[in-house]
Motif scaffolding. Sequence first.
Motif: not given
Length: 79
Positions: A50-69
């Motif tokens: 469950l932790d790995a699933t949540v991290v993978n789902v949230a990673l794209s949003t974190a990438q857009a919010d923080l502006g990294f490639s």
Amino acid sequence: MSSNETSRAPGVSAVAKADAAQSSVTHNPYYERRWMALGVVVIAQIVILLDATVVNVALSTAQADLGFSDANRQWVITA
């Protein structure tokens, strides 16, 4: 004797035989807790999944919010 009854030695009940067989086996205190241990391991694996699933789902949003490639998107744990 009906078909439901099992054949027994005369004068010895099935309970007495079971008690005698059980008393000859040494008692292991961890035997009763084996299913609890299995349950703890299964729940831990579910939490990890469950932790790995949540991290993978949230990673794209974190990438857009923080502006990294995409190249920097992989999370690296350094000790």
